[in-house]
Structures are given as structure tokens and as C-alpha cells.
Design a protein around this motif. Structure first.
Motif, mmCIF file in Angstrom:
data_model
loop_
_atom_site.group_PDB
_atom_site.id
_atom_site.type_symbol
_atom_site.label_atom_id
_atom_site.label_comp_id
_atom_site.label_asym_id
_atom_site.label_seq_id
_atom_site.Cartn_x
_atom_site.Cartn_y
_atom_site.Cartn_z
ATOM 1 N N UNK A 7 0.863 -1.177 0.000
ATOM 2 C CA UNK A 7 0.000 0.000 0.000
ATOM 3 C C UNK A 7 0.902 1.229 0.000
ATOM 4 N N UNK A 8 0.968 1.915 -1.127
ATOM 5 C CA UNK A 8 1.947 2.990 -1.284
ATOM 6 C C UNK A 8 1.617 4.214 -0.449
ATOM 7 N N UNK A 9 0.334 4.410 -0.128
ATOM 8 C CA UNK A 9 -0.065 5.641 0.564
ATOM 9 C C UNK A 9 -1.334 5.405 1.363
ATOM 10 N N UNK A 10 -1.577 6.298 2.294
ATOM 11 C CA UNK A 10 -2.849 6.333 3.028
ATOM 12 C C UNK A 10 -3.511 7.666 2.760
ATOM 13 N N UNK A 11 -4.825 7.635 2.606
ATOM 14 C CA UNK A 11 -5.594 8.861 2.437
ATOM 15 C C UNK A 11 -5.843 9.500 3.798
ATOM 16 N N UNK A 12 -5.638 10.805 3.877
ATOM 17 C CA UNK A 12 -5.998 11.578 5.066
ATOM 18 C C UNK A 12 -6.842 12.755 4.602
ATOM 19 N N UNK A 13 -7.532 13.388 5.532
ATOM 20 C CA UNK A 13 -8.548 14.364 5.170
ATOM 21 C C UNK A 13 -8.395 15.626 6.011
ATOM 22 N N UNK A 14 -8.583 16.762 5.388
ATOM 23 C CA UNK A 14 -8.527 18.052 6.076
ATOM 24 C C UNK A 14 -9.873 18.739 5.924
ATOM 25 N N UNK A 15 -10.468 19.149 7.042
ATOM 26 C CA UNK A 15 -11.772 19.800 7.051
ATOM 27 C C UNK A 15 -11.587 21.220 7.590
ATOM 28 N N UNK A 16 -11.990 22.198 6.803
ATOM 29 C CA UNK A 16 -11.798 23.591 7.220
ATOM 30 C C UNK A 16 -12.631 23.879 8.463
ATOM 31 N N UNK A 17 -11.972 24.471 9.444
ATOM 32 C CA UNK A 17 -12.627 24.771 10.715
ATOM 33 C C UNK A 17 -12.156 26.146 11.163
ATOM 34 N N UNK A 18 -12.965 27.179 10.867
ATOM 35 C CA UNK A 18 -12.560 28.540 11.203
ATOM 36 C C UNK A 18 -11.308 28.910 10.436
ATOM 37 N N UNK A 19 -10.296 29.377 11.168
ATOM 38 C CA UNK A 19 -9.027 29.759 10.551
ATOM 39 C C UNK A 19 -7.992 28.653 10.658
ATOM 40 N N UNK A 20 -8.443 27.420 10.478
ATOM 41 C CA UNK A 20 -7.530 26.293 10.535
ATOM 42 C C UNK A 20 -8.151 25.060 9.913
ATOM 43 N N UNK A 21 -7.543 23.899 10.205
ATOM 44 C CA UNK A 21 -7.982 22.634 9.626
ATOM 45 C C UNK A 21 -8.103 21.571 10.711
ATOM 46 N N UNK A 22 -9.224 20.852 10.722
ATOM 47 C CA UNK A 22 -9.329 19.609 11.476
ATOM 48 C C UNK A 22 -8.802 18.496 10.572
ATOM 49 N N UNK A 23 -7.928 17.668 11.102
ATOM 50 C CA UNK A 23 -7.299 16.597 10.333
ATOM 51 C C UNK A 23 -7.900 15.263 10.760
ATOM 52 N N UNK A 24 -8.204 14.414 9.776
ATOM 53 C CA UNK A 24 -8.698 13.066 10.061
ATOM 54 C C UNK A 24 -7.686 12.057 9.534
ATOM 55 N N UNK A 25 -7.063 11.327 10.447
ATOM 56 C CA UNK A 25 -5.972 10.384 10.236
ATOM 57 C C UNK A 25 -4.699 11.129 9.845
ATOM 58 N N UNK A 26 -3.547 10.469 10.100
ATOM 59 C CA UNK A 26 -2.304 11.241 10.116
ATOM 60 C C UNK A 26 -1.142 10.636 9.344
ATOM 61 N N UNK A 27 -1.228 9.367 8.954
ATOM 62 C CA UNK A 27 -0.105 8.721 8.299
ATOM 63 C C UNK A 27 0.840 8.063 9.290
ATOM 64 N N UNK A 28 1.741 7.257 8.757
ATOM 65 C CA UNK A 28 2.721 6.530 9.561
ATOM 66 C C UNK A 28 3.758 7.483 10.142
ATOM 67 N N UNK A 29 4.167 7.214 11.373
ATOM 68 C CA UNK A 29 5.208 8.028 11.965
ATOM 69 C C UNK A 29 6.512 7.904 11.200
#
Length: 355
Positions: free
Chosen positions: A48-70
Motif C-alpha cells: 500500500x503505497x499511501x494512506x488517504x488523510x482528510x482536512x476539514x476547514x474549521x474557522x481559521x484552521x484545519x481539522x485533520x482526520x488520520x495522520x499517516x505513519x510516523x
């Protein structure tokens, strides 16, 4: 195991899913999914070459859903994303669907960098911390006995001992606290309300996020379009029946989440066709259970049934996954009263059809 390792009889037709996005984002880039929702990818390497992660706009920033491998590669990809499509804006909070390192691996880095909270279910957080504590430990004797009972030879046991404790190597140091997600919670993220949909089997308390307004479901590993999530039994709970949990969860999602949603999975591409995919996943496991029950006309060890469940030859690199998933199917048959287990004088477990 990856979808396609199981045999597929001709009468089982793969559902026709639709994929509205022809091209996914390159590293450091993003694709707009809906107003205020961006699709990014973090590198994994391997099958699996990559994982999908998601950014949701929240005010003047982003809520992130999932983060990837350390690791350094993921850190660099996040830095490129913040300099590019995320416009240099901060992270407001981090949501994690479940505790596997490709999902939670960079949660500690992101929450500390932006002084924000981790939102996750309790069992996922506690289980992750527990497994991380195994880093650097020797394999416990109870785990060695577990795999010997499955039929592993001494070479396989030695490889297991050498690799034991690797879970924590895929994690940035976890946050010291979290905000708990519960099934059915409604959490406002930015301009819209998202409902927490918990499933079990692939992990202890996996949280998907469903937004009725946007008709989106961030499914994590709970529903994937082209591969099937691994459902395994591990030495920590040898009598577990995660396959029953998994099948129950898939049925519950179908009853709860409408088919019209665009599914945003952790792997592969966003797709339409949630209910068809759920039906296909359930039917595939039930088919495997029927084939396995027939195979148990004669006593079999766990390692003797791989050919029933998987198309390819199982080598050392897949032995642990194949063993865990095979045992999940055997434990499910035992729970249904269709199989029994007997341990011989050498500590090896043999499974046969119930009389």
C-alpha cells in the motif's frame, strides 16, 4: 488480508462502484472533495503505497482526520501540505479513526506542533498505548505457545521473536491525553455536523465519520473499495471472535448510513456504492466460512487452511496476517457450533467439523 487473496467463484460478481475522481493527490498536494473538505495522501511504501488523510476547514484552521505513519517521510509530506494546499493555517484538532500506525502514527507530532487535542475512541487510544509499550520487549511465552498451537515451525517462531515489539516504531510519541469519541456522537467540525459511526473487528472501536449535510462518510479502514481489511485473532485474546463483530458492524452501517454517501476510504479512491460494497464484503466472508466448514471434514491446523481462504501461496511475510485471519474464521465457526478444536500432546490445535 488484501481483497483478491480469497478465491472468488464465478457466480460472485464484484459490485460496480463508481469513482468520481480520476486522479488522486500527489504528495504535498490536495484534491477538493466538497466545500471545505480536502483529500491528501501520506506515503507508506510497500504493497500500500499511501494512506488517504482528510482536512476539514474549521474557522481559521484545519481539522485533520488520520495522520499517516510516523517517520521523516510523513513529516516532510505534512510540511509540504501546510506550505501548499493547507495555506499555512494551523491544525485545530486531530481525529483518528483507529489505532493502527498508518492512521495514528503522526498524531503526537501534529497535536504537539499545533497544541491541539486528539479525538479518538477510548478503546483505540488505550489499545495503542498498550501495544506501544511492547517496543523493545522480548516476545512473551504465551504468544510463542499461541503460534506453535497454530502449527508454526521453529523458523517461523524465531522470525516472530526477532520482529516482536515493532508496533511502536511506526508511532511518533503519542499524546498524553485525548477527547473521547462515542458511537452516535454528533460533532460539529467547521460548518457541518458529523456523526460518529463505530465498527469493530478490524480494530477494537473503529470510528468512521458521516456527514449527512455533505453526504460524505470518512470510512477509515471500515469500508474499503478494492481491498478487504484484515480481521484477525491475536495472542492477546486467543478466544476472540472478531469476524462476527466485523460482519455485525458492516450490517449495522448499511442500516444506518444511506447509500447516497460518497465514501472517503483510507486506501484506494473515494467511491459511490456503499451498500453494494458492504453486501459484497459480507457475502465474501460468508462464502469463505462455508468453504472452510467443508474443509474441516478432516482435522486441520490453522496453517493447513490457508489454501481455502487465500489465492496466493503464503510466505513468511504474510504468515502472521494469514494466521490471524484464518483463526478468526475458525473461531467464528466454533461460535456458530460448526467446528470444534482439540489440542494434542504437543500443544498443537486441530480443528474439525462439529458432529
Amino acid at each position: 488480508m488484501r481483497d483478491g487473496l480469497e478465491d472468488a467463484p464465478a457466480e460472485i460478481v464484484r459490485p460496480k462502484l463508481s469513482y468520481p475522481f480520476e486522479v488522486g493527490p500527489a504528495s504535498g498536494e490536495a484534491v477538493d472533495i466538497a466545500p471545505g473538505v480536502k483529500w491528501l495522501r501520506m506515503p507508506l511504501g510497500g504493497a500500500l503505497a499511501a494512506i488517504n488523510v482528510w482536512a476539514i476547514r474549521e474557522g481559521e484552521g484545519w481539522a485533520i482526520v488520520d495522520t499517516g505513519m510516523g517517520g521523516v517521510a510523513t513529516r516532510d509530506a505534512w510540511r509540504a501540505a501546510f506550505q501548499g494546499p493547507l495555506e499555512g493555517l494551523p491544525v485545530t484538532r486531530v481525529f483518528v479513526t483507529h489505532m493502527h500506525p498508518d492512521h495514528i502514527g503522526m498524531a503526537g507530532w501534529l497535536t504537539r506542533k499545533f497544541d491541539c487535542e486528539l479525538w479518538i475512541t477510548r478503546l483505540e487510544f488505550v489499545t495503542c498505548r498498550s501495544l506501544a509499550l511492547d517496543t523493545g520487549r522480548d516476545a512473551p511465552e504465551v504468544a510463542v505457545r499461541f503460534y506453535r498451537a497454530c502449527g508454526w515451525d521453529e523458523d517461523a517462531i524465531d522470525q516472530y521473536k526477532a520482529k516482536f515489539g515493532g508496533f511502536g516504531r511506526g508511532l511518533h510519541v503519542l499524546p498524553d491525553s485525548f477527547r473521547r469519541l462515542n458511537d452516535g456522537d454528533r460533532v460539529r467540525i467547521g460548518d457541518h455536523e458529523w456523526e460518529v459511526v463505530v465498527g469493530c473487528g478490524h480494530s477494537p472501536e473503529h470510528a468512521s465519520l458521516w456527514c449527512p449535510d455533505l453526504k460524505l462518510m470518512i470510512s477509515g479502514d471500515q469500508v474499503l473499495p478494492k481491498i478487504s481489511s484484515n480481521v484477525s485473532v491475536f495472542p492477546t485474546e486467543p478466544e476472540a471472535d472478531p469476524l462476527t463483530d466485523w460482519l455485525t458492524s458492516l450490517s449495522a452501517i448499511k442500516a444506518r448510513v444511506p447509500d447516497e454517501v460518497l465514501v472517503l476510504p483510507a486506501h484506494n479512491e473515494p467511491f459511490h456504492g456503499l451498500h453494494a460494497r458492504l453486501d459484497h464484503l459480507i457475502a465474501g466472508h460468508e462464502r469463505s466460512l462455508r468453504r472452510l466448514a467443508a474443509e474441516l471434514a478432516e482435522p486441520r491446523r490453522v496453517i493447513d487452511v490457508f489454501h481455502v481462504l487465500f489465492r496466493r501461496t503464503i510466505g513468511p511475510e504474510l504468515l502472521g496476517l494469514a494466521t490471524g485471519e484464518s483463526l478468526a474464521h475458525l473461531n467464528c465457526l466454533r461460535r456458530r457450533g460448526l467446528a470444534v478444536r482439540e489440542r494434542d500432546a504437543d500443544g498443537i490445535d486441530w480443528y474439525r467439523a462439529a458432529a
